[in-house]
Design a protein around this motif. Structure first.
Motif, PDB file in Angstrom:
ATOM      1  N   ARG A   1      54.986  69.179  23.254  1.00  0.00           N
ATOM      2  CA  ARG A   1      53.714  68.476  23.101  1.00  0.00           C
ATOM      3  C   ARG A   1      53.308  67.744  24.375  1.00  0.00           C
ATOM      4  O   ARG A   1      54.148  67.166  25.075  1.00  0.00           O
ATOM      5  CB  ARG A   1      53.780  67.477  21.934  1.00  0.00           C
ATOM      6  N   LEU A   2      52.003  67.784  24.638  1.00  0.00           N
ATOM      7  CA  LEU A   2      51.378  66.971  25.679  1.00  0.00           C
ATOM      8  C   LEU A   2      50.716  65.799  24.986  1.00  0.00           C
ATOM      9  O   LEU A   2      49.818  65.980  24.155  1.00  0.00           O
ATOM     10  CB  LEU A   2      50.349  67.805  26.457  1.00  0.00           C
ATOM     11  N   ILE A   3      51.180  64.570  25.280  1.00  0.00           N
ATOM     12  CA  ILE A   3      50.755  63.388  24.540  1.00  0.00           C
ATOM     13  C   ILE A   3      50.137  62.389  25.497  1.00  0.00           C
ATOM     14  O   ILE A   3      50.668  62.132  26.596  1.00  0.00           O
ATOM     15  CB  ILE A   3      51.954  62.747  23.811  1.00  0.00           C
ATOM     16  N   ASN A   4      48.982  61.852  25.113  1.00  0.00           N
ATOM     17  CA  ASN A   4      48.274  60.863  25.931  1.00  0.00           C
ATOM     18  C   ASN A   4      48.984  59.515  25.845  1.00  0.00           C
ATOM     19  O   ASN A   4      49.850  59.298  24.984  1.00  0.00           O
ATOM     20  CB  ASN A   4      46.831  60.715  25.458  1.00  0.00           C
ATOM     21  N   GLY A   5      48.609  58.609  26.742  1.00  0.00           N
ATOM     22  CA  GLY A   5      49.216  57.279  26.748  1.00  0.00           C
ATOM     23  C   GLY A   5      48.973  56.520  25.462  1.00  0.00           C
ATOM     24  O   GLY A   5      49.775  55.659  25.090  1.00  0.00           O
TER      25      GLY A   5
ATOM     26  N   LEU B   1      44.065  70.775  29.986  1.00  0.00           N
ATOM     27  CA  LEU B   1      43.931  69.532  29.230  1.00  0.00           C
ATOM     28  C   LEU B   1      44.549  68.381  30.014  1.00  0.00           C
ATOM     29  O   LEU B   1      45.611  68.536  30.629  1.00  0.00           O
ATOM     30  CB  LEU B   1      44.591  69.676  27.866  1.00  0.00           C
ATOM     31  N   VAL B   2      43.889  67.232  29.972  1.00  0.00           N
ATOM     32  CA  VAL B   2      44.233  66.109  30.840  1.00  0.00           C
ATOM     33  C   VAL B   2      44.770  64.938  30.025  1.00  0.00           C
ATOM     34  O   VAL B   2      44.293  64.658  28.922  1.00  0.00           O
ATOM     35  CB  VAL B   2      42.984  65.671  31.648  1.00  0.00           C
ATOM     36  N   VAL B   3      45.788  64.259  30.582  1.00  0.00           N
ATOM     37  CA  VAL B   3      46.278  62.999  30.020  1.00  0.00           C
ATOM     38  C   VAL B   3      46.193  61.918  31.086  1.00  0.00           C
ATOM     39  O   VAL B   3      46.047  62.216  32.280  1.00  0.00           O
ATOM     40  CB  VAL B   3      47.730  63.139  29.502  1.00  0.00           C
ATOM     41  N   ASP B   4      46.308  60.676  30.644  1.00  0.00           N
ATOM     42  CA  ASP B   4      46.242  59.567  31.593  1.00  0.00           C
ATOM     43  C   ASP B   4      47.623  59.268  32.166  1.00  0.00           C
ATOM     44  O   ASP B   4      48.596  59.997  31.915  1.00  0.00           O
ATOM     45  CB  ASP B   4      45.635  58.330  30.920  1.00  0.00           C
ATOM     46  N   SER B   5      47.719  58.217  32.934  1.00  0.00           N
ATOM     47  CA  SER B   5      48.970  57.900  33.633  1.00  0.00           C
ATOM     48  C   SER B   5      50.100  57.525  32.685  1.00  0.00           C
ATOM     49  O   SER B   5      51.261  57.476  33.095  1.00  0.00           O
ATOM     50  CB  SER B   5      48.739  56.761  34.630  1.00  0.00           C
ATOM     51  N   GLY B   6      49.778  57.270  31.430  1.00  0.00           N
ATOM     52  CA  GLY B   6      50.811  56.981  30.440  1.00  0.00           C
ATOM     53  C   GLY B   6      51.219  58.206  29.647  1.00  0.00           C
ATOM     54  O   GLY B   6      52.002  58.091  28.691  1.00  0.00           O
ATOM     55  N   GLY B   7      50.716  59.385  30.031  1.00  0.00           N
ATOM     56  CA  GLY B   7      50.970  60.606  29.286  1.00  0.00           C
ATOM     57  C   GLY B   7      52.375  61.144  29.475  1.00  0.00           C
ATOM     58  O   GLY B   7      53.057  60.838  30.462  1.00  0.00           O
ATOM     59  N   THR B   8      52.791  61.976  28.497  1.00  0.00           N
ATOM     60  CA  THR B   8      54.110  62.606  28.555  1.00  0.00           C
ATOM     61  C   THR B   8      54.000  64.068  28.133  1.00  0.00           C
ATOM     62  O   THR B   8      53.061  64.473  27.438  1.00  0.00           O
ATOM     63  CB  THR B   8      55.118  61.901  27.628  1.00  0.00           C
ATOM     64  N   PHE B   9      54.973  64.859  28.586  1.00  0.00           N
ATOM     65  CA  PHE B   9      55.117  66.247  28.153  1.00  0.00           C
ATOM     66  C   PHE B   9      56.532  66.354  27.612  1.00  0.00           C
ATOM     67  O   PHE B   9      57.505  66.297  28.374  1.00  0.00           O
ATOM     68  CB  PHE B   9      54.890  67.200  29.327  1.00  0.00           C
ATOM     69  N   SER B  10      56.657  66.484  26.279  1.00  0.00           N
ATOM     70  CA  SER B  10      57.941  66.298  25.635  1.00  0.00           C
ATOM     71  C   SER B  10      58.365  67.505  24.823  1.00  0.00           C
ATOM     72  O   SER B  10      57.541  68.141  24.153  1.00  0.00           O
ATOM     73  CB  SER B  10      57.893  65.068  24.710  1.00  0.00           C
TER      74      SER B  10
END
Length: 831
Positions: A98-102, A81-90
């Motif tokens: 959680r893997l959260i998108n920007g 699963l992909v996130v953008d440059s503002g994504g976080t793994f928290s």
């Protein structure tokens, strides 16, 4: 005691004693490339890994080789699963990972919120965990694999490795299964047949030494070895992992800890024939081989690729059957099979003749294709709409039929891939025909000119083909069977006979002397045989016999080699009136080692000889050693299967490694063992398996080690040798004892053997080789017995009180094992 032990093993593989702690509230940000959570020794790290400049995945990587071993993925497809440059793994304060998108949307969640997670940790085995206050893992990456398993990671019932349409799962009976779309099972590996009773909790694990093992508390032995990587047991810095690849194959990969990114090598594959993977070329796609690589194409020009940029997405009809304005016909595809694996309930099986198999499908409204398997049973498989996976090969005993609209338009030869665009076939045929005609005319002119020049220079009528033998050694010449009959005068002068067939002397029309080997048991088709011969002929080394050409005609399979006038080494070692001085012997030993090293370590594909012996080491006019028959093992086993039936093993008594007898995989270390036996014979001039009163009824190789332990090196050396180089002799003896160790991992690689013989590296004192009886047989070549007994170990406590001097080297009598080590080592400055 077995169940607690296995439970402890499982527990230890889950919880590492050394791990890095990550507190609640910790976050990795895609915008910070330097952020990661690493294991204590920095072997593994978890980070937001960039796959494009603006796309990131949460992944665990093996740092030394940059190998991705886990990622936050889609459970249905296995895609990361992909996130953008503002994504976080928290790791949130409530314990959720959680893997959260920007944009703030949740892309992936561990489903561990409010379940008592106290922190996160990553250990040196690559396991990322979310444990509670008692250390019990609420969630772990090992229990939620994606497409990869690392050593010590358990694979149990309910877990799945997934890559696209393909998956690996384990059932209750202890079978590993590869499936397409979770329905079609096209490969299985299990250990339940060797277990009495029901399995309680079957599981698999890849060990760090490259062996895939099955485990269950009901096993009397604790584990069962199921599969081996080709480099199993090699090197302490080798990292291995098991991966479910996107092409539907399951593979073990190896990479050296110092290799760097990208240097990853497959060392085992579940499906040895890639075209046997169901759906590899998509619906209605046909898989075939081109230069030994699988490629995809369409059944005929009535079809076109679904995606011209990806031929693995399958084919579609240019005109659908239901829209066909005219007649529907059946396209016949020779040597083609539409794969059928249970439980394909859409397939119908009949016992029909050739014509009936075609007509039955043509007349059926639900049938779109059929396959007649010409194996004597007459099975005809009817394929219904849904998914049809094809395989075309020169040696397949199957004929298939495909329903098409209008006239069937077959592909050009070898299924050239279609691009989906209509072409002017007539214009293409004219252009191709013109080029072919011009080429033929040019070739005829060249051949006539060459023949005229040669006829003018010599009185004989030698074909240009034979002249090319002298100048184009890289290109094997194809001979007819009649030509070789004439060259060998009806195979009248027999040079010898080995495990793969007899060898005859012959002379080509250009007066070149050749040795012709008639192969036995080679059943490959014409195309496959020629491809294998081309591979063998591409090997060029001073210490390998040169392959001149071959014959593949009907059932005849022959190889044509250069003729070496001094014959084989065994004539000089074991014939009383023939002998070689020590320097010639040492050069032969060194040259043979270099030739085998080339086969093992310097060819594109490792070639395992499987029959190293003095009879397969030939000598030229100046006694240069040339290894012969080095490609026959490859020819005998075209699919490179690692497990061989004991009843079919061909080897030579006295040179076979213990692996042949113990049902272990056959690797290059088998050749190392055989070479060690040959090296001992070069030193001694005696066959290593012979027994005599002089050897106290023991095999010579066993007796020789006992004499070496006593310090009586002189007894091992051939009495016919007047002068020797003492340092070279001792090096050769020590190397031979290292090579014949029972455990393959204790034997050196052939490249190391060369270095030890040359004196480049020091040689440690070898342990006592534990020799294994090889059964009995008449003659040289033998079929092995499955009943094997190991020779008992021996002691050296009754060593003589004195021993003679040997070749100007004083060998004091051993007083103890420690003293003997010092004294033997001092002879060469050994460790």
């Amino acid at each position: 005691m077995l169940k607690p032990c296995l439970f402890l093993l499982q527990f230890l593989s889950t919880v590492s004693s050394s791990s890095t702690t990550i507190p609640l509230g910790s976050t990795l940000r895609a915008s910070d490339r330097n952020q990661s959570w690493s294991s204590p020794n920095s072997t593994f790290s978890l980070s937001l890994l960039p796959i494009t400049p603006s796309s990131f995945v949460a992944a665990i990587t093996y740092i030394a080789a940059d190998v991705l071993v886990w990622s936050a993925s889609n459970n249905d497809t296995g895609d990361a699963l992909v996130v953008d440059s503002g994504g976080t793994f928290s790791l949130l304060p409530n314990g959720a990972l959680r893997l959260i998108n920007g944009s703030g949307s949740i892309v992936w969640d561990s489903d561990t919120a409010n379940r008592g997670v106290s922190h996160a940790s990553i250990d040196d085995s690559g396991n990322f965990q979310l444990p509670d206050n008692d250390g019990f893992p609420i969630w772990s990456s090992f229990d939620n694999p994606t497409d990869t398993l690392v050593p010590s990671q358990n694979f149990t019932v309910g877990k799945i490795l997934r890559s696209g349409s393909y998956s690996l799962s384990l059932d209750r009976s202890g079978d590993l299964n590869l499936k397409w779309n979770d329905t079609v099972e096209y490969w299985s590996l299990g250990f339940n047949s060797s277990i009495n009773g029901n399995l309680s909790s079957p599981r698999f694990m890849l060990r760090s030494n490259g062996i895939l093992v099955g485990l269950d508390p009901s096993f009397s032995s604790g584990m069962v070895n199921m599969a081996f990587s080709t480099d199993y047991g090699e090197g302490n810095d080798v990292f291995r992992f098991l991966r479910m690849d996107g092409d539907g194959n399951l593979r073990i990969y190896s990479t050296s800890g110092n290799s760097g990114a990208g240097n990853v090598t497959p060392t085992w594959a579940a499906v040895t024939d890639q075209c046997r993977v169901f759906g590899f070329c998509g619906d209605m796609g046909i898989c075939r081989y081109k230069d030994s690589n699988p490629v995809c194409g369409c059944p005929s020009l009535n079809f076109e690729l679904v995606d011209v940029n990806d031929d693995r997405k399958g084919c579609k009809r240019k005109m659908k059957i239901e829209d066909c304005p005219g007649d529907v016909t059946m396209l016949e595809l020779e040597h083609t099979e539409f794969l059928t694996y249970p439980p394909e309930v859409s397939d119908q099986l009949f016992t029909l003749a050739f014509v009936a198999c075609r007509l039955t499908c043509l007349q059926s409204g639900s049938c779109i294709a059929s396959t007649l398997v010409a194996d004597g049973r007459g099975f005809c498989y009817m394929k219904t709409p849904g998914f049809v996976s094809g395989y075309q090969g020169e040696v397949l005993p199957s004929t298939s039929f495909v329903k098409v609209c209008g006239q069937a338009v077959p592909n050009p030869p070898l299924y050239q891939d279609t691009s989906g665009k209509d072409k002017d076939i007539r214009l293409q045929a004219l252009v191709v025909g013109g080029v072919v005609l011009a080429t033929l005319l040019a070739l005829v002119a060249v051949v006539i000119s060459f023949w005229w020049w040669f006829y003018r220079e010599k009185s004989g009528h030698t074909s240009a083909k034979y002249e090319l033998v002298d100048y184009a050694s890289g290109a094997p010449v194809k001979f007819s069977y009649k030509e070789l009959q004439q060259s060998t005068k009806g195979f009248s002068e027999k040079l010898g006979e080995g495990g793969f067939g007899a060898v005859y002397k012959g002379t080509l029309p250009n007066r070149m002397v050749i040795a012709v080997k008639q192969l036995e048991g080679i059943e490959q088709g014409e195309k496959q045989f020629r491809m294998e011969v081309a591979t063998i002929s591409s090997t060029h080394h001073l210490n390998l016999v040169r392959l001149v050409g071959f014959c593949s005609e009907g059932r005849h399979r022959l190889l044509v080699y250069e003729f070496l006038r001094n014959g084989s080494l065994d004539k000089f070692l074991f014939t009383p009136n023939e002998s070689l001085n020590w320097q010639n012997r040492f050069n032969i030993a060194l040259g043979t080692a270099r030739g085998i090293t080339y086969l093992h370590e310097e060819c594109r594909d490792c070639i395992i000889h499987c029959d190293i012996k003095p009879g397969n080491i030939l000598l030229d006019e100046v006694h240069t050693a040339k290894v012969s028959d080095f490609g026959l093992a490859k020819l005998m086993n075209p699919k490179d299967q690692r497990y061989l039936s004991l009843a079919s093993i061909r080897g030579t008594r006295g040179y076979l490694a213990p692996e042949w007898l113990a049902n272990l995989p056959i690797t290059s270390k088998c050749d190392v063992y055989s070479y060690g036996m040959v090296l001992l014979e070069i030193v001694s001039g005696r066959r290593n398996f012979e027994v005599s009163p002089e050897t106290d009824g023991k095999k010579f190789s066993l007796w020789a080690y006992l004499e070496f332990e006593k310090g009586n090196v002189e007894a091992i050396v051939d009495k016919r040798l007047a002068e020797v180089n003492s340092e070279q002799v001792l090096r050769a003896i020590l190397v031979s004892f290292w090579c014949i160790q029972e455990q393959p991992s204790q034997r050196p690689m052939m490249g190391k053997v060369v270095q030890m013989l040359e004196g480049i590296v020091d040689i440690e004192r070898p342990p006592a080789p534990k020799l294994v009886a090889e059964g009995s047989s008449h003659g040289t070549t033998m079929t092995l017995n499955s009943n094997v007994s190991a020779l008992s170990t021996y002691a050296t406590s009754n060593a003589p009180s004195s021993s003679p001097s040997f070749m100007n080297i004083e060998v004091p009598p051993p007083r103890s094992s420690r003293d003997m080590t010092k004294e033997s080592s001092s002879l060469l400055g050994l460790k």
